[in-house]
Design a protein around this motif. Structure first.
Motif, PDB file in Angstrom:
ATOM      1  N   MET A   1       0.901  -1.165  -0.018  1.00 41.31           N
ATOM      2  CA  MET A   1       0.000   0.096  -0.019  1.00 41.31           C
ATOM      3  C   MET A   1       1.003   1.158   0.194  1.00 41.31           C
ATOM      4  O   MET A   1       1.840   1.497   0.900  1.00 41.31           O
ATOM      5  CB  MET A   1      -0.733   0.025   1.181  1.00 41.31           C
ATOM      6  N   ASN A   2       0.512   2.183  -1.017  1.00 38.58           N
ATOM      7  CA  ASN A   2       1.643   3.361  -1.151  1.00 38.58           C
ATOM      8  C   ASN A   2       1.045   4.512  -0.089  1.00 38.58           C
ATOM      9  O   ASN A   2      -0.091   4.583   0.208  1.00 38.58           O
ATOM     10  CB  ASN A   2       1.338   4.199  -2.360  1.00 38.58           C
ATOM     11  N   GLU A   3       1.965   5.054   0.723  1.00 42.52           N
ATOM     12  CA  GLU A   3       1.861   5.965   1.679  1.00 42.52           C
ATOM     13  C   GLU A   3       1.414   7.172   1.009  1.00 42.52           C
ATOM     14  O   GLU A   3       2.125   8.000  -0.235  1.00 42.52           O
ATOM     15  CB  GLU A   3       2.960   6.162   2.586  1.00 42.52           C
ATOM     16  N   VAL A   4       0.581   8.028   1.636  1.00 45.71           N
ATOM     17  CA  VAL A   4       0.376   9.386   0.772  1.00 45.71           C
ATOM     18  C   VAL A   4       1.264  10.359   1.273  1.00 45.71           C
ATOM     19  O   VAL A   4       1.744  10.293   2.664  1.00 45.71           O
ATOM     20  CB  VAL A   4      -1.089   9.908   1.375  1.00 45.71           C
ATOM     21  N   PRO A   5       1.938  10.996   0.783  1.00 47.55           N
ATOM     22  CA  PRO A   5       2.987  12.070   0.927  1.00 47.55           C
ATOM     23  C   PRO A   5       2.207  13.377   2.006  1.00 47.55           C
ATOM     24  O   PRO A   5       1.476  13.542   1.670  1.00 47.55           O
ATOM     25  CB  PRO A   5       3.518  12.619  -0.414  1.00 47.55           C
ATOM     26  N   ILE A   6       3.381  13.437   2.956  1.00 48.65           N
ATOM     27  CA  ILE A   6       2.873  14.746   3.688  1.00 48.65           C
ATOM     28  C   ILE A   6       3.066  16.021   3.319  1.00 48.65           C
ATOM     29  O   ILE A   6       3.924  16.129   2.586  1.00 48.65           O
ATOM     30  CB  ILE A   6       3.822  14.471   5.131  1.00 48.65           C
ATOM     31  N   MET A   7       2.035  16.870   3.231  1.00 44.11           N
ATOM     32  CA  MET A   7       1.922  17.937   2.579  1.00 44.11           C
ATOM     33  C   MET A   7       2.836  18.804   3.553  1.00 44.11           C
ATOM     34  O   MET A   7       2.378  19.127   4.758  1.00 44.11           O
ATOM     35  CB  MET A   7       0.759  18.203   2.505  1.00 44.11           C
ATOM     36  N   SER A   8       3.628  19.715   3.088  1.00 44.77           N
ATOM     37  CA  SER A   8       4.352  20.797   3.531  1.00 44.77           C
ATOM     38  C   SER A   8       3.494  21.805   3.988  1.00 44.77           C
ATOM     39  O   SER A   8       2.269  22.066   3.564  1.00 44.77           O
ATOM     40  CB  SER A   8       5.526  21.502   2.804  1.00 44.77           C
ATOM     41  N   ASP A   9       3.699  22.627   5.330  1.00 43.52           N
ATOM     42  CA  ASP A   9       3.156  23.760   5.607  1.00 43.52           C
ATOM     43  C   ASP A   9       2.839  24.713   4.468  1.00 43.52           C
ATOM     44  O   ASP A   9       1.796  25.464   4.297  1.00 43.52           O
ATOM     45  CB  ASP A   9       3.751  24.475   6.705  1.00 43.52           C
ATOM     46  N   PHE A  10       4.040  25.027   3.615  1.00 40.28           N
ATOM     47  CA  PHE A  10       3.874  25.775   2.328  1.00 40.28           C
ATOM     48  C   PHE A  10       2.915  25.399   1.560  1.00 40.28           C
ATOM     49  O   PHE A  10       2.217  26.185   1.170  1.00 40.28           O
ATOM     50  CB  PHE A  10       5.389  26.001   1.764  1.00 40.28           C
TER      51      PHE A  10
ATOM     52  N   LEU B   1       5.750  22.129  -8.336  1.00 43.75           N
ATOM     53  CA  LEU B   1       6.877  22.478  -7.459  1.00 43.75           C
ATOM     54  C   LEU B   1       6.733  22.132  -6.048  1.00 43.75           C
ATOM     55  O   LEU B   1       7.525  21.556  -5.486  1.00 43.75           O
ATOM     56  CB  LEU B   1       7.112  24.050  -7.922  1.00 43.75           C
ATOM     57  N   LEU B   2       5.635  22.419  -5.377  1.00 45.62           N
ATOM     58  CA  LEU B   2       5.459  22.255  -4.017  1.00 45.62           C
ATOM     59  C   LEU B   2       5.429  20.979  -3.684  1.00 45.62           C
ATOM     60  O   LEU B   2       5.585  20.525  -2.441  1.00 45.62           O
ATOM     61  CB  LEU B   2       4.084  23.197  -3.545  1.00 45.62           C
ATOM     62  N   HIS B   3       4.829  20.167  -4.389  1.00 45.11           N
ATOM     63  CA  HIS B   3       4.686  18.495  -4.174  1.00 45.11           C
ATOM     64  C   HIS B   3       5.866  17.978  -4.605  1.00 45.11           C
ATOM     65  O   HIS B   3       5.934  16.441  -4.478  1.00 45.11           O
ATOM     66  CB  HIS B   3       3.230  18.131  -4.869  1.00 45.11           C
ATOM     67  N   THR B   4       6.922  18.549  -5.093  1.00 41.66           N
ATOM     68  CA  THR B   4       8.137  17.673  -5.410  1.00 41.66           C
ATOM     69  C   THR B   4       9.131  18.267  -4.823  1.00 41.66           C
ATOM     70  O   THR B   4      10.032  19.241  -4.755  1.00 41.66           O
ATOM     71  CB  THR B   4       8.576  18.095  -6.963  1.00 41.66           C
ATOM     72  N   PRO B   5       9.655  17.390  -3.706  1.00 37.80           N
ATOM     73  CA  PRO B   5      10.440  17.969  -2.595  1.00 37.80           C
ATOM     74  C   PRO B   5      11.981  18.446  -3.133  1.00 37.80           C
ATOM     75  O   PRO B   5      12.252  19.659  -2.583  1.00 37.80           O
ATOM     76  CB  PRO B   5      10.793  16.724  -1.927  1.00 37.80           C
ATOM     77  N   GLU B   6      12.594  17.855  -4.109  1.00 34.75           N
ATOM     78  CA  GLU B   6      13.637  18.304  -4.779  1.00 34.75           C
ATOM     79  C   GLU B   6      13.688  19.531  -5.304  1.00 34.75           C
ATOM     80  O   GLU B   6      14.670  20.486  -5.259  1.00 34.75           O
ATOM     81  CB  GLU B   6      14.443  17.082  -5.468  1.00 34.75           C
ATOM     82  N   LEU B   7      12.486  19.873  -6.008  1.00 36.45           N
ATOM     83  CA  LEU B   7      12.224  21.338  -6.436  1.00 36.45           C
ATOM     84  C   LEU B   7      11.966  22.190  -5.490  1.00 36.45           C
ATOM     85  O   LEU B   7      12.342  23.616  -5.366  1.00 36.45           O
ATOM     86  CB  LEU B   7      11.058  21.310  -7.580  1.00 36.45           C
TER      87      LEU B   7
ATOM     88  N   GLU C   1       9.915  27.069  -2.286  1.00 35.02           N
ATOM     89  CA  GLU C   1       8.550  26.692  -1.563  1.00 35.02           C
ATOM     90  C   GLU C   1       8.635  28.144  -0.595  1.00 35.02           C
ATOM     91  O   GLU C   1       7.397  28.742  -0.398  1.00 35.02           O
ATOM     92  CB  GLU C   1       8.648  25.762  -0.801  1.00 35.02           C
ATOM     93  N   GLN C   2       9.709  28.701  -0.155  1.00 36.67           N
ATOM     94  CA  GLN C   2       9.750  29.812   0.789  1.00 36.67           C
ATOM     95  C   GLN C   2       9.161  31.005  -0.186  1.00 36.67           C
ATOM     96  O   GLN C   2       8.430  32.022   0.186  1.00 36.67           O
ATOM     97  CB  GLN C   2      10.987  30.331   1.393  1.00 36.67           C
ATOM     98  N   HIS C   3       9.836  31.195  -1.270  1.00 37.01           N
ATOM     99  CA  HIS C   3       9.654  32.026  -2.431  1.00 37.01           C
ATOM    100  C   HIS C   3       8.131  32.253  -2.658  1.00 37.01           C
ATOM    101  O   HIS C   3       7.375  33.323  -2.761  1.00 37.01           O
ATOM    102  CB  HIS C   3      10.542  32.013  -3.433  1.00 37.01           C
ATOM    103  N   ILE C   4       7.381  31.275  -2.906  1.00 31.72           N
ATOM    104  CA  ILE C   4       6.233  30.738  -3.306  1.00 31.72           C
ATOM    105  C   ILE C   4       5.518  31.519  -2.208  1.00 31.72           C
ATOM    106  O   ILE C   4       4.303  32.047  -2.581  1.00 31.72           O
ATOM    107  CB  ILE C   4       5.827  29.450  -3.578  1.00 31.72           C
ATOM    108  N   ASP C   5       5.682  30.965  -0.915  1.00 30.67           N
ATOM    109  CA  ASP C   5       4.855  31.270   0.257  1.00 30.67           C
ATOM    110  C   ASP C   5       4.866  32.900   0.626  1.00 30.67           C
ATOM    111  O   ASP C   5       3.662  33.489   0.875  1.00 30.67           O
ATOM    112  CB  ASP C   5       5.336  30.572   1.480  1.00 30.67           C
ATOM    113  N   GLN C   6       6.044  33.425   0.395  1.00 31.07           N
ATOM    114  CA  GLN C   6       6.039  34.836   0.622  1.00 31.07           C
ATOM    115  C   GLN C   6       5.497  35.777  -0.499  1.00 31.07           C
ATOM    116  O   GLN C   6       4.986  36.879  -0.086  1.00 31.07           O
ATOM    117  CB  GLN C   6       7.545  34.922   0.883  1.00 31.07           C
ATOM    118  N   VAL C   7       5.468  35.234  -1.656  1.00 32.51           N
ATOM    119  CA  VAL C   7       5.121  36.050  -2.727  1.00 32.51           C
ATOM    120  C   VAL C   7       3.637  35.705  -3.450  1.00 32.51           C
ATOM    121  O   VAL C   7       2.461  36.212  -2.986  1.00 32.51           O
ATOM    122  CB  VAL C   7       5.966  36.145  -3.942  1.00 32.51           C
ATOM    123  N   VAL C   8       3.772  34.637  -4.311  1.00 32.52           N
ATOM    124  CA  VAL C   8       2.186  34.425  -4.980  1.00 32.52           C
ATOM    125  C   VAL C   8       1.277  34.002  -3.952  1.00 32.52           C
ATOM    126  O   VAL C   8       0.363  34.171  -4.059  1.00 32.52           O
ATOM    127  CB  VAL C   8       2.513  33.559  -6.073  1.00 32.52           C
ATOM    128  N   SER C   9       1.581  32.961  -2.953  1.00 30.19           N
ATOM    129  CA  SER C   9       0.695  32.665  -1.882  1.00 30.19           C
ATOM    130  C   SER C   9       0.062  33.634  -1.232  1.00 30.19           C
ATOM    131  O   SER C   9      -1.246  33.852  -1.203  1.00 30.19           O
ATOM    132  CB  SER C   9       1.341  31.469  -1.018  1.00 30.19           C
TER     133      SER C   9
END
Length: 201
Positions: free
Chosen positions: A1-10, A90-96, A111-119
């Motif tokens: 059974m595949n584990e559902v990836p944990i979503m970051s706060d961002f 991008l947000l769901h691809t950890p290496e990106l 992810e910080q850039h996205i959080d601080q700007v477009v989010s």
């Protein structure tokens, strides 16, 4: 059974804000897209175009571009959904998401850039879109509380036209509001909005 990836706060914060902005787009009636917005040079459709442009700016440090999609003129909702999907990739691809990017505010993770700007933009421009199209412009209480410490220290470069690319303006000159104004109104003033703006009739 595949584990559902944990979503970051961002990623979780972006999803919640994107859902709210998407709901506002969906609520716009066809004849309202040409309505004036609180931003002097933009109508309601232009507000969504700005959001699309900012999504593109988040991809640029990784040498990526927005996927082919309908234009905002053709279909504002479809244009937003496509740009949203690109950023969420991008947000769901950890290496990106954790790649360090050069930004107008200095080096930070994607992810910080996205959080601080477009989010964050989704919240503030959600107010613009709501005001332009007769929707409820009340900002989420938790968003207001979380934005207040940051908005008090908006970097000067964020007020410089085209700091994020051609045609992109992030914040306008501060609009002074009474000291006893609500926290929402004080935030709006700091980002260059008149909290009491009403569309021309």
């Amino acid at each position: 059974m595949n584990e559902v990836p944990i979503m970051s706060d961002f990623a979780a914060r972006y999803r919640s804000r994107a859902d709210a902005f998407q709901a506002k787009i969906t609520a716009v009636r066809p004849e309202q897209w040409s309505n004036q917005s609180p931003c002097a040079d933009w109508n309601a459709r232009d507000v969504v175009q700005h959001i699309i442009d900012m999504h593109a700016a988040m991809l640029r440090p990784l040498d990526r571009a927005l996927s082919p999609a309908p234009t905002v003129h053709e279909d504002p909702l479809a244009a937003f959904l496509a740009a949203r999907a690109d950023v969420e990739t991008l947000l769901h691809t950890p290496e990106l998401a954790t790649t360090t990017a050069e930004t107008p505010a200095g080096p930070m993770s994607v992810e910080q850039h996205i959080d601080q700007v477009v989010s964050a933009d989704l919240v503030l421009h959600g107010w613009d879109l709501a005001k332009a199209t007769d929707q409820d412009p009340t900002l989420d209480h938790h968003e207001v509380q979380s934005m207040w410490p940051t908005v008090q220290h908006v970097p000067d470069e964020f007020r410089v036209p085209e700091a994020f690319g051609p045609g992109i303006v992030v914040y306008g000159p501060e609009v002074k509001v009474p000291e006893d104004s609500s926290l929402q109104d004080r935030i709006l003033g700091l980002i260059g909005r008149d909290p009491n703006w009403t569309p021309p009739r």
